[in-house]
Enzyme design. Structure first.
Site, mmCIF file in Angstrom:
data_model
loop_
_atom_site.group_PDB
_atom_site.id
_atom_site.type_symbol
_atom_site.label_atom_id
_atom_site.label_comp_id
_atom_site.label_asym_id
_atom_site.label_seq_id
_atom_site.Cartn_x
_atom_site.Cartn_y
_atom_site.Cartn_z
ATOM 1 N N CYS A 203 -18.827 -1.033 -17.487
ATOM 2 C CA CYS A 203 -18.938 -0.773 -16.008
ATOM 3 C C CYS A 203 -19.962 -1.443 -15.254
ATOM 4 C CB CYS A 203 -18.819 0.608 -15.749
ATOM 5 S SG CYS A 203 -18.719 1.098 -13.935
ATOM 6 N N GLU B 260 0.971 -1.199 0.051
ATOM 7 C CA GLU B 260 -0.146 -0.028 -0.061
ATOM 8 C C GLU B 260 0.818 1.396 -0.047
ATOM 9 O OE1 GLU B 260 -3.338 0.623 -0.389
ATOM 10 O OE2 GLU B 260 -3.138 -1.513 -0.668
ATOM 11 N N CYS C 18 -17.211 3.266 -19.401
ATOM 12 C CA CYS C 18 -18.499 2.959 -18.950
ATOM 13 C C CYS C 18 -19.382 1.907 -19.408
ATOM 14 C CB CYS C 18 -19.251 4.549 -19.180
ATOM 15 S SG CYS C 18 -18.332 6.011 -18.319
ATOM 16 N N CYS D 40 -12.656 2.789 -14.404
ATOM 17 C CA CYS D 40 -13.225 4.207 -14.062
ATOM 18 C C CYS D 40 -11.582 4.917 -14.183
ATOM 19 C CB CYS D 40 -13.988 4.333 -13.172
ATOM 20 S SG CYS D 40 -14.794 5.950 -12.834
ATOM 21 N N CYS E 75 -24.842 5.621 -12.704
ATOM 22 C CA CYS E 75 -23.735 6.458 -12.509
ATOM 23 C C CYS E 75 -24.391 7.687 -13.328
ATOM 24 C CB CYS E 75 -22.752 5.974 -13.254
ATOM 25 S SG CYS E 75 -21.240 7.123 -13.336
HETATM 26 S S1 SF4 Z 1 -20.066 4.396 -15.490
HETATM 27 FE FE1 SF4 Z 1 -19.360 5.645 -13.779
HETATM 28 S S2 SF4 Z 1 -17.959 4.523 -12.507
HETATM 29 FE FE2 SF4 Z 1 -18.225 3.144 -14.275
HETATM 30 S S3 SF4 Z 1 -16.537 3.827 -15.486
HETATM 31 FE FE3 SF4 Z 1 -18.133 5.297 -16.205
HETATM 32 S S4 SF4 Z 1 -17.855 7.106 -14.848
HETATM 33 FE FE4 SF4 Z 1 -16.746 5.506 -13.920
#
Ligand code: SF4
Length: 349
Positions: A203, A38, A200, A193, A209
């Site tokens: 995602c 970390e 997106c 992201c 989102c």
């Molecule tokens: S949907 Fe939202 S959380 Fe997912 S990659 Fe796109 S901006 Fe990021």
């Protein structure tokens, strides 16, 4: 910023399929091994960290080994990673763990935060990943995901915004699979992201989102309000070379930039190299060869560096205590050196 339901299960399902599971610190997840990873990963990419991590773990496989090590040796293992305060704090924290905690990490986030160089997010990462403690992280990756998911309208560095984001992070932290969830959020931010190209369409959070619907998720997190340009400083760095081809290194004071590292003698840009060396070391200069100048940028200023190589006629320098030392070229490169100094020395033929 209203939290939504079903956040963690989606993130965990995505992690099960796409998350990173074979990084070196994901084997034998002890608090010590997770801690070192970390700290190394702060400000540094995974691919850069991996070889450093292997070497560090080979030399210091336990907290006792790290506590027993010389600071110079620890810094030498860090050389090239930058932000050396991280290594010095880690060394101090290892000694504290051995001396005051019987070599065991404390059980709580608050307890771990008492160790030098460990903040709330790092403490939570260590405890959740190594022991499954239900403690949320809020590192740069997670901040980005949450700031986008909720289209947070203010800069996350502001205390009020940061507190609200901690509340969200806590809310979303599940009660089971805490370590996987921590790793999943880090991976989601690092691989999907991402700062400049969020993906997106694949995602797991896309359906609700809020940044995605703005068509430009990269406007989140809101940037820090602009400050004045960074100040600029200039120095000369001197590679004193004796007749045996050895280099003179100077130990930096333990605080300030490059604290505790071996560096090169430094002087102000307007000073004469020859006069300076004759006065500082009471020796004659044989040849001065200017080397290429370059700029090194720290988080808070630019440093313009003009290096020179100075061949000196004799090795009987007058030197203060053990602040200065001659090193063979090979030994010099094995010391903890600031990155710009390492690059100057590496480029000398
Ligand atoms: S949907 Fe939202 S959380 Fe997912 S990659 Fe796109 S901006 Fe990021």
């Amino acid at each position: 910023m209203q939290p939504v339901e079903n956040f963690a299960p989606r993130v965990l399902a995505w992690f099960d399929e796409h998350g990173r599971k074979s990084l070196p610190w994901q084997e034998n997840k002890t608090p010590y091994r997770v801690w070192i990873s970390e700290i190394m990963l702060q400000q540094t990419q995974v691919t850069t960290v991996i070889p450093y991590y292997h070497k560090f773990m080979t030399s210091f496989p336990t907290v006792e080994a790290l506590a027993d090590a010389e600071q110079d040796d620890v810094l030498a293992h860090w050389s090239g990673l930058g932000y050396y305060a991280r290594a010095r704090n880690m060394h101090k924290a290892a000694k504290m763990l051995v001396d005051e905690f019987d070599s065991e990490f404390p059980e709580t986030v608050e307890g771990v935060c008492e160790l030098p160089g460990i903040g709330r997010s790092t403490a939570a990462a260590i405890l959740s990943i190594s022991r499954g403690v239900q403690a949320a992280i809020l590192d740069g990756n997670v901040k980005r995901v949450l700031a986008r998911f909720h289209a947070v309208p203010t800069w996350p560095g502001e205390k009020k915004t940061e507190n609200a984001m901690w509340d969200l992070a806590d809310y979303y932290m599940p009660s089971e699979r805490c370590g996987d969830y921590t790793q999943a959020m880090m991976d989601l931010g690092a691989t999907l992201c991402t700062r400049s190209k969020p993906q997106c369409l694949i995602c797991p959070l896309q359906s609700d989102c809020q940044a995605r619907v703005t068509q430009d998720p990269t406007q989140f997190p809101i940037r820090k309000p602009k400050k004045a340009a960074k100040p600029e400083k200039s120095i000369q760095l001197l590679v004193l070379t004796n007749q045996q081809g050895q280099w003179l290194l100077e130990k930096r004071p333990s605080t300030g930039i490059w604290g505790g590292l071996w560096s090169l003698p430094e002087l102000a840009p307007e000073e004469s190299v020859v006069l300076h060396i004759e006065q500082r070391f009471a020796t004659q200069v044989a040849v001065v060869t200017p080397l290429s100048s370059f700029r090194h940028t720290f988080s808070h200023y630019h440093l313009d560096i003009s290096p020179s190589q100075i061949q000196i006629a004799d090795t009987k320098l007058v030197m203060e205590g053990d602040k200065y030392q001659w090193f063979s070229q090979q030994d010099a490169m094995e010391q903890g050196l600031p990155a710009p100094v390492r690059s100057i020395l590496a480029n000398i033929n």
